[in-house]
Design an enzyme around this catalytic site. Structure first.
Site, PDB file in Angstrom:
ATOM      1  N   GLU A 263       0.644  -1.161  -0.186  1.00 40.57           N
ATOM      2  CA  GLU A 263      -0.120  -0.071   0.071  1.00 40.57           C
ATOM      3  C   GLU A 263       1.060   1.030  -0.213  1.00 40.57           C
ATOM      4  O   GLU A 263       0.841   1.964   0.874  1.00 40.57           O
ATOM      5  CB  GLU A 263      -0.852   0.098   1.258  1.00 40.57           C
ATOM      6  CG  GLU A 263      -1.870  -1.174   1.769  1.00 40.57           C
ATOM      7  CD  GLU A 263      -2.339  -1.152   2.930  1.00 40.57           C
ATOM      8  OE1 GLU A 263      -1.721  -0.304   3.938  1.00 40.57           O
ATOM      9  OE2 GLU A 263      -3.539  -1.725   3.147  1.00 40.57           O
ATOM     10  N   PRO A 264       1.675   1.594  -0.872  1.00 45.20           N
ATOM     11  CA  PRO A 264       2.570   2.627  -1.095  1.00 45.20           C
ATOM     12  C   PRO A 264       1.683   3.887  -1.400  1.00 45.20           C
ATOM     13  O   PRO A 264       0.682   3.772  -2.083  1.00 45.20           O
ATOM     14  CB  PRO A 264       3.434   2.490  -2.187  1.00 45.20           C
ATOM     15  CG  PRO A 264       2.837   1.546  -3.034  1.00 45.20           C
ATOM     16  CD  PRO A 264       1.822   0.797  -2.180  1.00 45.20           C
ATOM     17  N   GLY A 265       2.051   4.955  -0.667  1.00 43.24           N
ATOM     18  CA  GLY A 265       1.560   6.151  -0.843  1.00 43.24           C
ATOM     19  C   GLY A 265       2.604   7.162  -1.567  1.00 43.24           C
ATOM     20  O   GLY A 265       2.826   7.561  -2.705  1.00 43.24           O
ATOM     21  N   ARG A 302       3.619  20.107   6.017  1.00 41.98           N
ATOM     22  CA  ARG A 302       4.412  19.133   6.795  1.00 41.98           C
ATOM     23  C   ARG A 302       5.563  19.897   7.279  1.00 41.98           C
ATOM     24  O   ARG A 302       6.158  19.356   8.287  1.00 41.98           O
ATOM     25  CB  ARG A 302       5.003  18.429   5.381  1.00 41.98           C
ATOM     26  CG  ARG A 302       3.994  17.267   4.814  1.00 41.98           C
ATOM     27  CD  ARG A 302       4.693  16.331   4.026  1.00 41.98           C
ATOM     28  NE  ARG A 302       5.100  15.018   4.807  1.00 41.98           N
ATOM     29  CZ  ARG A 302       6.208  14.984   5.002  1.00 41.98           C
ATOM     30  NH1 ARG A 302       7.232  15.713   4.221  1.00 41.98           N
ATOM     31  NH2 ARG A 302       6.873  13.969   5.541  1.00 41.98           N
ATOM     32  N   TYR A 306       5.761  18.490  11.187  1.00 46.14           N
ATOM     33  CA  TYR A 306       6.727  17.427  11.399  1.00 46.14           C
ATOM     34  C   TYR A 306       8.224  18.178  11.491  1.00 46.14           C
ATOM     35  O   TYR A 306       9.041  17.390  11.542  1.00 46.14           O
ATOM     36  CB  TYR A 306       6.633  16.405  10.498  1.00 46.14           C
ATOM     37  CG  TYR A 306       5.390  15.692  10.231  1.00 46.14           C
ATOM     38  CD1 TYR A 306       4.648  15.028  10.826  1.00 46.14           C
ATOM     39  CD2 TYR A 306       4.828  16.045   8.898  1.00 46.14           C
ATOM     40  CE1 TYR A 306       3.265  14.439  10.761  1.00 46.14           C
ATOM     41  CE2 TYR A 306       3.539  15.334   8.581  1.00 46.14           C
ATOM     42  CZ  TYR A 306       2.940  14.580   9.478  1.00 46.14           C
ATOM     43  OH  TYR A 306       1.547  14.134   9.066  1.00 46.14           O
ATOM     44  N   CYS A 331      -1.158  33.826  10.085  1.00 50.53           N
ATOM     45  CA  CYS A 331      -0.703  34.456  11.276  1.00 50.53           C
ATOM     46  C   CYS A 331      -0.100  33.477  12.547  1.00 50.53           C
ATOM     47  O   CYS A 331      -0.882  33.395  13.467  1.00 50.53           O
ATOM     48  CB  CYS A 331      -1.830  35.235  11.924  1.00 50.53           C
ATOM     49  SG  CYS A 331      -3.211  33.942  11.921  1.00 50.53           S
ATOM     50  N   GLU A 332       0.834  32.783  12.304  1.00 53.27           N
ATOM     51  CA  GLU A 332       1.435  31.748  13.271  1.00 53.27           C
ATOM     52  C   GLU A 332       2.872  31.711  12.746  1.00 53.27           C
ATOM     53  O   GLU A 332       3.304  31.807  11.704  1.00 53.27           O
ATOM     54  CB  GLU A 332       1.005  30.206  12.764  1.00 53.27           C
ATOM     55  CG  GLU A 332      -0.577  30.204  12.604  1.00 53.27           C
ATOM     56  CD  GLU A 332      -0.964  29.153  13.906  1.00 53.27           C
ATOM     57  OE1 GLU A 332      -0.166  28.876  14.600  1.00 53.27           O
ATOM     58  OE2 GLU A 332      -2.244  29.202  13.794  1.00 53.27           O
ATOM     59  N   TYR A 360       0.935  13.873   0.930  1.00 57.64           N
ATOM     60  CA  TYR A 360       0.581  14.405   2.151  1.00 57.64           C
ATOM     61  C   TYR A 360       0.867  16.028   1.785  1.00 57.64           C
ATOM     62  O   TYR A 360       0.990  16.816   2.869  1.00 57.64           O
ATOM     63  CB  TYR A 360       1.486  14.037   3.144  1.00 57.64           C
ATOM     64  CG  TYR A 360       1.125  12.596   3.221  1.00 57.64           C
ATOM     65  CD1 TYR A 360      -0.113  12.035   3.524  1.00 57.64           C
ATOM     66  CD2 TYR A 360       2.222  11.893   2.873  1.00 57.64           C
ATOM     67  CE1 TYR A 360      -0.105  10.536   3.745  1.00 57.64           C
ATOM     68  CE2 TYR A 360       2.232  10.410   2.720  1.00 57.64           C
ATOM     69  CZ  TYR A 360       0.835   9.631   3.393  1.00 57.64           C
ATOM     70  OH  TYR A 360       1.055   8.365   3.222  1.00 57.64           O
TER      71      TYR A 360
HETATM   72  N1  LLP Z   1      -1.124   1.967   4.758  1.00 59.76           N
HETATM   73  C1  LLP Z   1      -1.662   2.606   5.944  1.00 59.76           C
HETATM   74  C2  LLP Z   1      -2.461   1.393   6.692  1.00 59.76           C
HETATM   75  C3  LLP Z   1      -1.155   3.700   6.476  1.00 59.76           C
HETATM   76  O1  LLP Z   1      -1.533   4.030   7.337  1.00 59.76           O
HETATM   77  C4  LLP Z   1      -0.485   4.568   5.268  1.00 59.76           C
HETATM   78  C5  LLP Z   1      -0.082   6.022   5.847  1.00 59.76           C
HETATM   79  C6  LLP Z   1      -0.128   4.075   4.337  1.00 59.76           C
HETATM   80  C7  LLP Z   1      -0.559   2.765   3.750  1.00 59.76           C
HETATM   81  C8  LLP Z   1       0.848   4.758   3.251  1.00 59.76           C
HETATM   82  O2  LLP Z   1       1.976   5.135   4.039  1.00 59.76           O
HETATM   83  P1  LLP Z   1       3.168   5.701   2.932  1.00 59.76           P
HETATM   84  O3  LLP Z   1       3.579   4.735   1.769  1.00 59.76           O
HETATM   85  O4  LLP Z   1       2.448   7.126   2.232  1.00 59.76           O
HETATM   86  O5  LLP Z   1       4.281   6.267   3.787  1.00 59.76           O
HETATM   87  N2  LLP Z   1       1.046  12.797   6.808  1.00 59.76           N
HETATM   88  C9  LLP Z   1       2.250  12.145   7.141  1.00 59.76           C
HETATM   89  C10 LLP Z   1       2.254  10.757   6.795  1.00 59.76           C
HETATM   90  C11 LLP Z   1       1.133   9.692   7.419  1.00 59.76           C
HETATM   91  C12 LLP Z   1       0.872   8.459   7.139  1.00 59.76           C
HETATM   92  C13 LLP Z   1      -0.330   7.762   7.381  1.00 59.76           C
HETATM   93  N3  LLP Z   1      -0.400   6.509   7.012  1.00 59.76           N
HETATM   94  C14 LLP Z   1       3.456  12.678   6.377  1.00 59.76           C
HETATM   95  O6  LLP Z   1       3.109  13.820   5.698  1.00 59.76           O
HETATM   96  O7  LLP Z   1       4.657  12.420   6.545  1.00 59.76           O
END
Ligand code: LLP
Length: 405
Positions: A263-265, A302, A306, A331-332, A360
């Protein structure tokens, strides 16, 4: 990647700030990962939360991708973008009854359960609908992924998934239930991972559970979902090799007849995206130099949230470099894109590119300070097109206006 993009031309055409995504890069990233798993049956299930623009999802769907969703809204986006229902997974620690009802009715591939209590709700709803709910269980393997604590999810101290004993109990219950079909197992230990060893540890723990379920309880699972989390280069990170990553998973499931899901994002879309903003002013407070731009933390949070690093460049300028902070109009004090970085002296209307913003970025943007969310642009085969238009003031007040007394 983004190096050949004519940011200036896009700024003239669409105004600033904007997000631009290189769809060809997205294609390459998808293919790289899919190929790494070619020895076995696999499904890349794109994590929609990282960039949920319908055109991005559709582009990935055309390549054969499935969708990993964390709300019924994301499930509906995936369906609308043409992802087949049998390639859609619904995860998340807190799904509502309505969401579960809809997901079961829509007959998606599986619902990923994250607690025993949720198991109970899903079973009741499945009985009420007289349908069988296909499920997987998210195992929390208690492994430290060695990433930022806010994006670490695989330790018992994190809210995600269930421990091994609970998972086993849930599978036994599922086996006995007429309305629950346990088809998968899942784990995701964190995001922006740059070390393979925690992943190896986690997938081995989960694979052992799969073997155990088979030999001791005669429960045979069809899907082994290793989650997402593969890191990308923001600065100078040394990445996990995708081939080695795939090998690690393949070794863990050796001897099992099971389909791999990943499940890559961020890996798919992160480096495809650039956020482009325009210089409004420069100013010096005491000794501190600030570049004030028209983009802000509401557009890309981000760095504020973070302290994340994103490479920043002033386009077409390289002279008179000095230390500065790049900040937005919100304003932060937390409204910054970069702190204490070396950039050339800028002038009104110079363009600034903020890289690796495809994941993200837009999805975490908001309307804080009554700022409309920015336009999103796709670039494919050298052609640009809008995939979400810039929000107007009218858009921002549309749901309030009628209540004004
Ligand atoms: N699968 C599950 C169950 C997840 O919770 C996530 C991300 C992914 C897949 C995808 O993860 P990735 O491949 O993108 O790393 N907002 C944060 C990242 C939060 C990730 C949440 N879960 C940021 O900007 O770094």
């Amino acid at each position: 990647m983004s190096n050949n993009i004519n940011f200036k031309e896009l700024a003239t055409k669409y105004g600033t700030p904007y997000y631009v995504y290189d769809f060809d890069h997205i294609t390459n990233q998808y293919n790289e990962l899919k190929n790494a798993f070619r020895a076995r049956k696999s499904l890349i299930s794109y994590a929609v939360k990282s960039n949920s623009n319908l055109s991005v999802i559709k582009h990935l769907g055309n390549l054969g991708s499935g969708a990993d969703c964390v709300s019924i809204g994301e499930v509906k986006r995936a369906l609308m973008a043409g992802i087949p229902k049998y390639q859609i997974i619904f995860s998340g620690v807190g799904k509502t009854d309505d969401e579960l009802r809809e997901a079961i009715s829509l007959d998606i591939l599986m619902i990923n359960l994250e607690s025993e209590a949720e198991f109970g709700r899903v079973e009741l709803i499945a009985i009420e609908l007289n349908k069988v709910a296909r499920i997987s269980i998210r195992v929390n393997p208690n492994v430290d992924p060695k990433t930022h604590p806010y994006i670490s999810t695989g330790l018992h101290e994190n809210k995600f998934g269930v421990d091994l004993d609970t998972a086993k109990r849930m599978y036994i219950k599922a086996k006995k239930s007429e309305f629950i079909d346990p088809v998968g197992i899942h784990c995701h230990i964190g995001s922006q991972l740059t070390e393979l060893s925690p992943i190896k540890e986690a997938v081995n723990i989960v694979a052992n559970l799969v073997r155990n379920l088979k030999s001791a309880l005669d429960i045979e699972l069809k899907f082994f979902d290793v989650g997402g989390g593969l890191g990308i280069v923001y600065k100078d990170e040394i990445l996990i090799d995708t081939y080695e990553y795939a090998q690690t998973v393949l070794e863990a499931i050796f001897g099992l007849d099971i389909t791999i899901i990943c499940e890559p994002g961020r890996f798919i879309v992160g480096n495809s995206g650039t956020f482009v903003t325009k210089v409004l002013y420069e100013k010096i407070n005491g000794k501190k130099r600030f570049i004030i731009v028209d983009g802000a933390m509401n557009d890309l949070i981000r760095p504020s949230l973070y302290n994340a690093y994103h490479k920043i460049e002033v386009l077409e300028k390289s002279e008179n470099v000095s230390d500065c902070n790049v900040v937005g109009p919100v304003c932060e004090s937390g409204d910054f894109f970069g702190k204490n970085i070396q950039l050339p002296l800028t002038e009104h209307n110079d363009l600034i590119a903020i890289y690796s913003a495809g994941a993200y970025g837009f999805t975490m943007s908001s309307n804080y300070n009554t700022r409309g969310r920015v336009v999103e642009i796709a670039l494919e085969n050298g052609n640009d097109r809008v995939i979400r238009k810039r929000e107007t003031f009218e858009d921002l007040i549309a749901l309030e206006k009628e209540y004004l007394q």
